[in-house]
Design a protein around this motif. Structure first.
Motif, PDB file in Angstrom:
ATOM      1  N   ALA A  95       1.067  -1.098  -0.063  1.00  0.00           N
ATOM      2  CA  ALA A  95      -0.178  -0.107   0.079  1.00  0.00           C
ATOM      3  C   ALA A  95       0.812   1.394  -0.098  1.00  0.00           C
ATOM      4  CB  ALA A  95      -1.076   0.065   1.209  1.00  0.00           C
ATOM      5  N   SER A  96       1.932   1.018   0.638  1.00  0.00           N
ATOM      6  CA  SER A  96       2.842   2.402   0.994  1.00  0.00           C
ATOM      7  C   SER A  96       3.403   2.620  -0.530  1.00  0.00           C
ATOM      8  CB  SER A  96       4.122   2.197   1.810  1.00  0.00           C
ATOM      9  OG  SER A  96       3.489   2.018   3.257  1.00  0.00           O
ATOM     10  N   MET A  97       3.708   1.490  -1.012  1.00  0.00           N
ATOM     11  CA  MET A  97       4.250   1.620  -2.867  1.00  0.00           C
ATOM     12  C   MET A  97       3.106   2.264  -3.703  1.00  0.00           C
ATOM     13  SD  MET A  97       6.076  -2.169  -3.120  1.00  0.00           S
ATOM     14  CE  MET A  97       6.361  -1.497  -4.962  1.00  0.00           C
ATOM     15  N   VAL A  98       2.052   2.126  -3.526  1.00  0.00           N
ATOM     16  CA  VAL A  98       0.951   2.655  -4.268  1.00  0.00           C
ATOM     17  C   VAL A  98       0.974   4.033  -3.904  1.00  0.00           C
ATOM     18  CG1 VAL A  98      -1.512   2.697  -4.787  1.00  0.00           C
ATOM     19  CG2 VAL A  98      -0.324   0.333  -4.626  1.00  0.00           C
ATOM     20  N   ARG A  99       0.913   4.491  -2.581  1.00  0.00           N
ATOM     21  CA  ARG A  99       0.971   5.988  -2.363  1.00  0.00           C
ATOM     22  C   ARG A  99       1.866   6.717  -2.866  1.00  0.00           C
ATOM     23  NH1 ARG A  99      -2.934   6.952   1.651  1.00  0.00           N
ATOM     24  NH2 ARG A  99      -3.760   5.034   2.622  1.00  0.00           N
ATOM     25  N   SER A 140       4.187  10.514  -6.596  1.00  0.00           N
ATOM     26  CA  SER A 140       5.105  10.839  -7.717  1.00  0.00           C
ATOM     27  C   SER A 140       4.396  11.406  -8.875  1.00  0.00           C
ATOM     28  CB  SER A 140       6.093   9.755  -8.106  1.00  0.00           C
ATOM     29  OG  SER A 140       6.655   9.373  -7.034  1.00  0.00           O
ATOM     30  N   MET A 141       3.105  10.698  -9.216  1.00  0.00           N
ATOM     31  CA  MET A 141       2.261  11.157 -10.568  1.00  0.00           C
ATOM     32  C   MET A 141       1.969  12.497 -10.325  1.00  0.00           C
ATOM     33  SD  MET A 141       0.999  10.612 -13.077  1.00  0.00           S
ATOM     34  CE  MET A 141       1.305   8.990 -13.499  1.00  0.00           C
ATOM     35  N   ALA A 142       1.356  12.966  -8.813  1.00  0.00           N
ATOM     36  CA  ALA A 142       0.822  14.204  -8.360  1.00  0.00           C
ATOM     37  C   ALA A 142       1.952  15.350  -8.660  1.00  0.00           C
ATOM     38  CB  ALA A 142       0.344  14.106  -7.096  1.00  0.00           C
ATOM     39  N   ALA A 179      16.826  11.337 -13.720  1.00  0.00           N
ATOM     40  CA  ALA A 179      15.885  10.039 -13.771  1.00  0.00           C
ATOM     41  C   ALA A 179      14.866  10.020 -12.773  1.00  0.00           C
ATOM     42  CB  ALA A 179      16.669   8.880 -13.990  1.00  0.00           C
ATOM     43  N   MET A 180      15.237  10.467 -11.533  1.00  0.00           N
ATOM     44  CA  MET A 180      14.325  10.485 -10.462  1.00  0.00           C
ATOM     45  C   MET A 180      13.097  11.589 -10.546  1.00  0.00           C
ATOM     46  SD  MET A 180      16.732  10.359  -7.172  1.00  0.00           S
ATOM     47  CE  MET A 180      18.253   9.066  -7.132  1.00  0.00           C
ATOM     48  N   ILE A 181      13.291  12.437 -11.297  1.00  0.00           N
ATOM     49  CA  ILE A 181      12.361  13.589 -11.460  1.00  0.00           C
ATOM     50  C   ILE A 181      11.480  14.003 -13.021  1.00  0.00           C
ATOM     51  CG2 ILE A 181      12.983  14.824  -9.482  1.00  0.00           C
ATOM     52  CD1 ILE A 181      14.625  16.820 -11.222  1.00  0.00           C
ATOM     53  N   GLY A 182      11.991  13.135 -13.722  1.00  0.00           N
ATOM     54  CA  GLY A 182      11.608  13.354 -15.154  1.00  0.00           C
ATOM     55  C   GLY A 182      12.244  14.454 -15.682  1.00  0.00           C
TER      56      GLY A 182
END
Length: 226
Positions: free
Chosen positions: A130-134, A139-141, A184-187
């Motif tokens: 669940a933490s991975m999904v959060r 990251s998407m936000a 690569a961490m931040i696009g």
């Protein structure tokens, strides 16, 4: 530090009795990797789970264009490879070492036997997933609501909190990162990250120390994302 003590720090294994941790350690295989070595590639068969006992790794998504997205940095006590072990699908990401690494590797059969014998570990695993999904949602936000500078600043603060230590009056991020890794961490691109790092370095907020970054003043960074 003993491997069992490191295992006890894993979110999946937190609060398990010592005899359960000892049985897990006995069933696991010790593995050693050099800096820059790939532990497994995206698309490989998922036949084992790794618990990190020493060193750090990066988790990378590979695009067909050759571009990479670093989605996580993991250290002692963390585990990786659990998704493919659960659903039997190929590896969803590539894992590469950032420094010399040691792991305890558990086969799928041994892992499933351990989960069946330790229901609490199954509950902790659900919490970890669940933490991975959060984190993925966050990251998407960030990609949607923060500009490039905001994403860089936020990532530096996160890395400082997770991997920083006091060195010569600054918080030094103890990760041997390249600017390509950070991008690569931040696009972003390496050139854009280099430009922004230089801007904050000129103002005394950070300092580049080889492959490591030291933060002298977090206030201007925090103000950028509040």
């Amino acid at each position: 530090m003993l491997s069992s003590e490191v295992l006890a720090r894993s979110p999946m294994l937190a609060n398990l009795p010592s005899d359960s941790l000892n049985s897990l350690e006995s069933a696991a295989r010790r593995r050693t990797y050099r800096r820059g070595e790939v532990i497994f590639h995206q698309g490989d068969p998922g036949d084992s789970l790794h618990f990190l006992t020493e060193g750090r790794v990066k988790v990378v998504l590979d695009a067909e264009t050759g571009e990479e997205a670093v989605i996580a940095i993991l250290g002692p006590g963390d585990c990786f490879g659990e998704l493919a072990l659960i659903d039997g699908e190929p590896r969803s990401a590539t894992v590469e070492t950032l420094e010399p690494v040691q792991t305890l590797s558990l086969s799928r059969n041994d892992f499933m036997s351990f989960i069946r014998a330790n229901p609490r570990a199954a509950e902790r695993m659900l919490v970890a997933l669940a933490s991975m999904v959060r984190r993925a949602d966050e990251s998407m936000a960030d990609l949607v609501f923060l500009d490039l500078e905001g994403r860089l600043v936020k990532k530096l603060l996160e890395l400082a909190e997770a991997h920083g230590r006091d060195v010569d009056g600054a918080i030094e991020i103890e990760l041997p990162m390249t600017q390509e890794d950070l991008a690569a961490m931040i696009g972003a691109t390496r050139a854009s990250v280099n430009k922004l790092l230089g801007w904050y370095e000129d103002r005394g907020a950070i300092q580049r120390r080889g492959r490591r970054i030291a933060i002298f003043d977090q206030d201007p960074l925090r103000k950028r994302i509040t």
